[in-house]
Write a protein that holds these residues in place. Structure first.
Motif, PDB file in Angstrom:
ATOM      1  N   ASN A 189      -5.688  16.378  -1.837  1.00  0.00           N
ATOM      2  CA  ASN A 189      -5.892  16.291  -3.286  1.00  0.00           C
ATOM      3  C   ASN A 189      -5.604  14.893  -3.838  1.00  0.00           C
ATOM      4  N   TYR A 190      -5.255  13.950  -2.985  1.00  0.00           N
ATOM      5  CA  TYR A 190      -4.922  12.598  -3.428  1.00  0.00           C
ATOM      6  C   TYR A 190      -5.994  11.605  -2.981  1.00  0.00           C
ATOM      7  N   ARG A 191      -6.126  10.569  -3.790  1.00  0.00           N
ATOM      8  CA  ARG A 191      -7.029   9.467  -3.421  1.00  0.00           C
ATOM      9  C   ARG A 191      -6.387   8.684  -2.281  1.00  0.00           C
ATOM     10  N   ALA A 215       8.667  10.131  -4.228  1.00  0.00           N
ATOM     11  CA  ALA A 215       7.509  11.017  -4.298  1.00  0.00           C
ATOM     12  C   ALA A 215       6.236  10.241  -4.008  1.00  0.00           C
ATOM     13  N   VAL A 216       5.204  10.976  -3.640  1.00  0.00           N
ATOM     14  CA  VAL A 216       3.851  10.429  -3.568  1.00  0.00           C
ATOM     15  C   VAL A 216       3.202  10.694  -4.913  1.00  0.00           C
ATOM     16  N   THR A 217       2.807   9.626  -5.606  1.00  0.00           N
ATOM     17  CA  THR A 217       2.284   9.774  -6.961  1.00  0.00           C
ATOM     18  C   THR A 217       0.832   9.318  -7.027  1.00  0.00           C
ATOM     19  N   SER A 218       0.115   9.911  -7.954  1.00  0.00           N
ATOM     20  CA  SER A 218      -1.242   9.487  -8.281  1.00  0.00           C
ATOM     21  C   SER A 218      -1.419   9.727  -9.763  1.00  0.00           C
ATOM     22  N   LEU A 219      -1.451   8.638 -10.536  1.00  0.00           N
ATOM     23  CA  LEU A 219      -1.547   8.727 -11.995  1.00  0.00           C
ATOM     24  C   LEU A 219      -2.892   8.162 -12.440  1.00  0.00           C
ATOM     25  N   LEU A 220      -3.439   8.751 -13.478  1.00  0.00           N
ATOM     26  CA  LEU A 220      -4.757   8.345 -13.957  1.00  0.00           C
ATOM     27  C   LEU A 220      -4.745   6.898 -14.442  1.00  0.00           C
ATOM     28  N   GLY A 280      -5.617   7.416  -9.684  1.00  0.00           N
ATOM     29  CA  GLY A 280      -5.080   6.247  -9.009  1.00  0.00           C
ATOM     30  C   GLY A 280      -4.901   6.494  -7.529  1.00  0.00           C
ATOM     31  N   ILE A 281      -4.889   5.402  -6.762  1.00  0.00           N
ATOM     32  CA  ILE A 281      -4.625   5.501  -5.327  1.00  0.00           C
ATOM     33  C   ILE A 281      -3.202   6.025  -5.124  1.00  0.00           C
TER      34      ILE A 281
END
Length: 530
Positions: free
Chosen positions: A353-355, A374-379, A386-387
């Motif tokens: 579900n992550y880029r 954490a592994v984050t992905s923010l718009l 975001g990657i």
């Protein structure tokens, strides 16, 4: 040093680069209403992430509503930095990610369904509606249909359903008039009515009746800012509420639905109007009927245009239905443990579900990130995901942990919500109206029973007067019979005494629990007589 709030850029600081590589992560306030997910196993730092996000949004002037399932989020109301065990690791983390620790308390309002750990928070059965009530009570489709009929008839009869006894009285009337209602609305089974009443009794015994009543919560009272422009953080005490998980999930879903229905469209604002954090989100979808999941999906999809940011917090992303998970653009994934084949499959699905980031394997990172990482992905700009980045979440500025009872009481005393919601109001509604109509009907029936007796006494008196004067009344068709005035007078007095005693007994009974049974017994004849 990084600023937690950058008004010019419209961002809040989430955390710095982890494992010595990557970039700092900022949440774009413009895209915060695209919703978010905070996931991870127990003890991996989800609560701290929730706390820091709530702080950052409050600093940006965004009101927050969240549930405190363990009691440790109450520390948002007090400045941090007082625990020596946390001082050193927090200072180390702050230097590592390049942020100043500005310890401070935040404007907090405590709420509690039971009115013990916060100001009472109430709604009415009419506001909650038959769908959510049926979900709360665990009703079957047939029983839900009967609930819908009760609400429809109450609306047509002008009988307001404001508390639990209003709904119970309405269901009594529906059961007593089942035959007539079935012709107009479809089959109404008295067995289904009885099953709903039993479910309401269980809810009442669990204290759920505290949820229903007035004054009901007004949305304007949770969408507020303090004098300095910081958004108010509304904390729902949920430690006791978690013992009734269906009540917990239904209440928060009702609140989310109210925000959706009442707030006007605002398009894409510069920042959310309010941020809503749904902790233990898996409870919302556990054994939920399809209609309810579809409602949540529709709300999640459309409520962003009302300026509402919704964050789901759960142990595993798999707890959230795919249709809703796809609406969550901002993601903070703490560690997941993969001890079984099922866990490993869930880990791979979470990573997909992550880029992708070419610098590391996302599935491996999710499994091995440490506490507070954490592994984050923010718009990003234009709402592009975001990657994925490994991120060290910034330490909270407020206290990490519980508050004392005296500190909680001090916060509640300073809040203006105590004056508004502290005293329950019981105005005239379905219960009182039906009880009054039933009482009037009982009195009319009692009068109707006394009229033949009075008419008979009048006839006897006229006949006695005629015979005493020596004149016969052939039109009456009665034989002359010697009378005994004293005996007749005694009989009349006894009859009067019986009627008077019955009336007094009736008046006394109407004020007692047994009298309520009498009231219910005449509800059917009452409504048919209208």
């Amino acid at each position: 040093m990084a600023e937690v709030l950058d008004n010019e850029a419209g961002t809040v600081f989430v955390g710095g680069a982890g494992e010595g590589h990557g970039v700092a992560q900022h949440l774009l306030l413009k895209y915060a209403n695209r919703h978010g997910l905070i996931a991870g196993a127990t003890g991996t730092g989800k609560t701290v992430t929730l706390q820091t996000l709530a702080e950052s949004l409050s600093l940006a002037g965004v009101p927050v509503f969240l549930s405190d399932v363990k009691g440790d989020l109450a520390g948002l109301s007090r400045p941090g930095g007082t625990d020596p065990k946390l001082a050193e690791p927090f200072d180390t983390r702050a230097r590592q990610i390049g942020v100043d620790l500005d310890y401070q308390g935040f404007p907090v309002t405590f709420w509690d369904v039971w009115g013990e750990m916060g100001h009472p928070v109430r709604t009415t059965p009419a506001d909650m509606g038959p769908l959510l009530l049926s979900r709360l009570l665990g009703l079957t489709d047939v029983q839900e249909g009967v609930m819908n009929i009760a609400f429809r008839v109450a609306d047509e009869e002008g009988l307001a359903l404001l508390d639990l006894k209003d709904l119970q009285s309405m269901l009594v009337w529906v059961g007593q008039n089942a035959a007539d209602l079935s012709l107009q609305y479809g089959n109404v089974s008295t067995a289904s009515v009885g099953a709903i009443q039993r479910a309401l009794l269980v809810l009442e015994n669990q204290g759920g009746d505290r949820l229903f009543g007035e004054p009901a919560l007004e949305l304007a009272d949770i969408i507020r800012q303090d004098a300095s422009g910081r958004g108010t953080i509304n904390i729902l005490a949920a430690e006791r509420l978690m013992n009734a998980p269906r009540l917990y999930a239904t209440f928060l879903l009702w609140l989310l639905s109210e925000l959706f229905e009442q707030l006007p469209e605002v398009g894409d604002p510069d920042r959310p109007r309010i941020a809503f954090f749904f902790d233990e989100a898996h409870l919302l979808f556990s054994d939920a009927p399809k209609a309810l999941i579809e409602k949540v999906e529709r709300v999640a999809r459309l409520i962003r245009s009302k300026g509402v940011s919704v964050w789901f917090i759960s142990q595993n992303p798999a707890d959230i239905p795919e249709a809703i998970l796809g609406q969550l653009g901002n993601r903070v994934q703490h560690a997941l443990r993969a001890f079984t084949a099922k866990d490993q499959k869930a880990l791979r699905m979470a990573a997909e579900n992550y880029r992708p980031n070419p610098d590391f394997d996302i599935a491996e990172a999710i499994q091995h990130v440490g506490t507070g990482e954490a592994v984050t992905s923010l718009l990003e700009a234009k709402g592009v995901p975001g990657i994925a980045q490994r991120t060290l979440i910034r330490p909270p500025f407020s206290r990490m942990g519980v508050v004392t009872q005296a500190e909680r009481a001090e916060t509640m005393t300073a809040s203006p919500m105590g004056l508004k919601y502290g005293q329950e109001i019981d105005r005239e509604s379905a219960y009182e109206i039906l009880a009054r109509r039933a009482e009037d009907t009982a009195k009319e029936q009692a009068k109707a029973e006394t009229r033949p007796q009075q008419a008979s006494r009048n006839d006897d008196d006229l006949w006695q007067m005629d015979t005493n004067e020596g004149r016969a009344q052939p039109g009456r068709g009665r034989r002359y019979e010697p009378t005994q005035p004293a005996a007749r007078k005694t009989r009349s007095s006894r009859s009067d005494s019986i009627v008077e005693t019955f009336g007094k007994s009736l008046a006394r009974q109407l004020g007692t629990k047994s009298g309520q049974a009498l009231v219910r017994g005449v509800l059917g004849s009452l409504m048919r007589g209208r």
